[in-house]
Design a protein around this motif. Structure first.
Motif, mmCIF file in Angstrom:
data_model
loop_
_atom_site.group_PDB
_atom_site.id
_atom_site.type_symbol
_atom_site.label_atom_id
_atom_site.label_comp_id
_atom_site.label_asym_id
_atom_site.label_seq_id
_atom_site.Cartn_x
_atom_site.Cartn_y
_atom_site.Cartn_z
ATOM 1 N N CYS A 54 0.840 -1.200 0.000
ATOM 2 C CA CYS A 54 0.000 0.000 0.000
ATOM 3 C C CYS A 54 0.877 1.253 0.000
ATOM 4 O O CYS A 54 1.926 1.291 0.629
ATOM 5 C CB CYS A 54 -0.903 -0.024 1.225
ATOM 6 N N GLU A 55 0.410 2.292 -0.714
ATOM 7 C CA GLU A 55 1.172 3.545 -0.759
ATOM 8 C C GLU A 55 0.916 4.411 0.457
ATOM 9 O O GLU A 55 1.720 5.281 0.784
ATOM 10 C CB GLU A 55 0.801 4.319 -2.045
ATOM 11 N N ARG A 56 -0.219 4.226 1.117
ATOM 12 C CA ARG A 56 -0.547 5.072 2.267
ATOM 13 C C ARG A 56 -1.073 4.220 3.415
ATOM 14 O O ARG A 56 -2.200 4.397 3.872
ATOM 15 C CB ARG A 56 -1.642 6.084 1.882
ATOM 16 N N CYS A 62 -4.707 1.149 2.862
ATOM 17 C CA CYS A 62 -5.767 2.154 2.679
ATOM 18 C C CYS A 62 -6.955 1.632 1.874
ATOM 19 O O CYS A 62 -8.073 2.093 2.025
ATOM 20 C CB CYS A 62 -5.194 3.422 2.047
ATOM 21 N N GLY A 63 -6.706 0.660 0.990
ATOM 22 C CA GLY A 63 -7.816 0.108 0.201
ATOM 23 C C GLY A 63 -8.127 0.903 -1.051
ATOM 24 O O GLY A 63 -8.983 0.492 -1.835
ATOM 25 N N GLU A 64 -7.453 2.050 -1.252
ATOM 26 C CA GLU A 64 -7.834 2.916 -2.372
ATOM 27 C C GLU A 64 -6.698 3.270 -3.322
ATOM 28 O O GLU A 64 -6.942 3.646 -4.466
ATOM 29 C CB GLU A 64 -8.431 4.228 -1.828
ATOM 30 N N CYS A 65 -5.450 3.187 -2.868
ATOM 31 C CA CYS A 65 -4.327 3.604 -3.717
ATOM 32 C C CYS A 65 -4.152 2.608 -4.876
ATOM 33 O O CYS A 65 -4.800 1.556 -4.920
ATOM 34 C CB CYS A 65 -3.046 3.683 -2.884
ATOM 35 N N CYS A 68 -3.202 -0.865 -3.648
ATOM 36 C CA CYS A 68 -4.330 -1.602 -3.054
ATOM 37 C C CYS A 68 -5.282 -2.076 -4.140
ATOM 38 O O CYS A 68 -5.808 -3.187 -4.071
ATOM 39 C CB CYS A 68 -5.076 -0.726 -2.058
HETATM 40 ZN ZN LIG Z 1 -3.360 1.510 -0.275
#
Ligand SMILES: [Zn+2]
Length: 329
Positions: A54-56, A62-65, A68
């Motif tokens: 994950c980037e964040r 985060c589930g969104e980057c 993810c």
């Molecule tokens: Zn992420």
């Protein structure tokens, strides 16, 4: 996968242990995640892999980057799964050679690469040997996660190169609470008794007809002891239906009979829903023959995992069970 609700509550400790490595900046190169089946080892490994990619990341990915999204779509090139091509088959040396070839290349996104080998005890001997060198001289920023519910079946050479992370079962109270939240109205305690305490297997059974089947099998098992059913006929009937769980059920009932027989106050059986039926059976049996029967069950359980004649084994189990009537207390 963005909230901590994705982590089963009984995985909190192993999750903390994994994160402690990350916080110290010392992620091991190879870890063996081991524990009984049905506890969510795969989920634990996936959550950690996603977090590493994950980037964040915070407590969880985060589930969104972009990382993810690739991970959740099952297409992240830096997350490599190695598993048998067919359920129950072994992992052959070709799969490990392909893995080694992939690891010789650079990571696609410049970050971690995570390899998940599961079930690791199904690596065949050549595959395990081929893997050794990779475990000894791992590529940089590469984490090998080996998952197994039978760590003792792995070669010592593999075991000694992995940091161990045990995953233990939840307490009965925690498992019941979780089951009843996950499937409101289900009878958590009974489901857990029927699945040897595995909350995930128990959840899979919630709402299925298996509890009725277990009750029926129990009444036939009791009838054999009481002399009102023929062991051979019952074995034949059992053999003609799905009977994978029967041995575990019988073991659990026998353990309860031993419990009831040896506790001065009668004790509390794990199969609480069968207490009224188990008590009179326990009163008819003596402890010594119950222990003998227990060792037969252990033996049978071992043989059953191989190429055994299952109907004959069921017959022998039931004949020996009906014999117990003759040496009662
Ligand atoms: Zn992420």
């Amino acid at each position: 996968m963005t909230s901590d609700s994705a982590l089963y509550p009984w995985l909190a400790d192993p999750w903390r242990a994994l994160n402690a490595h990350l916080e110290l900046g010392r992620v091991p190169q190879a870890m063996l995640i081991h524990g009984a089946a049905g506890l969510g080892k795969t989920r634990l490994a996936e959550l950690f892999a996603q977090k590493l990619l994950c980037e964040r990341p915070e407590e969880f990915a985060c589930g969104e980057c972009a990382g993810c999204r690739l991970f959740l779509a099952g297409t992240h090139p830096d997350f490599i799964r190695v598993h048998p091509t067919e359920l129950g088959k072994s992992i052959g040396v070709d799969a490990v050679r392909q893995l080694i070839a992939k690891l010789a290349l650079k990571s696609h996104y410049g970050g971690f690469r995570i390899v998940m080998i599961s079930p690791a005890h199904q690596l065949n001997i050549n595959a395990a040997n081929a893997l050794l060198k990779t475990l000894e001289e791992p590529a940089e920023r590469t984490l090998m996660l080996l998952l197994t519910d039978s760590a003792s079946a792995l070669p010592a050479t593999i075991l000694s190169r992995c940091q161990k992370l045990p995953v233990g079962p939840p307490s009965l109270a925690l498992a019941c609470r979780w089951l009843e939240e996950s499937s409101p109205g289900c009878r958590g305690g009974i489901l857990l008794a029927a699945t040897g305490g595995s909350p995930l297997k128990a959840l899979a059974l919630a709402g299925s007809e298996i509890l009725e089947r277990r009750r029926m099998v129990f009444s036939e098992f009791a009838a054999v002891l009481l002399g009102s059913a023929e062991p051979v006929a019952v074995a034949e009937r059992w053999h003609s239906q799905p009977h994978e769980e029967f041995i575990d059920w019988i073991m659990s009932w026998t353990a309860d009979l031993i419990r009831l027989r040896s506790a001065p106050d009668g004790g509390e059986p794990r199969n609480a829903d069968l207490k009224l039926e188990l008590q009179p059976l326990a009163a008819r049996l003596n402890l010594e023959s119950l222990f003998e029967y227990w060792s037969l069950l252990l033996q049978t359980k071992r043989v059953l995992s191989g190429q055994a004649n299952r109907q004959l084994l069921l017959e022998e189990l039931l004949i020996r069970w009906s014999d117990l009537r003759r040496h009662h207390a």
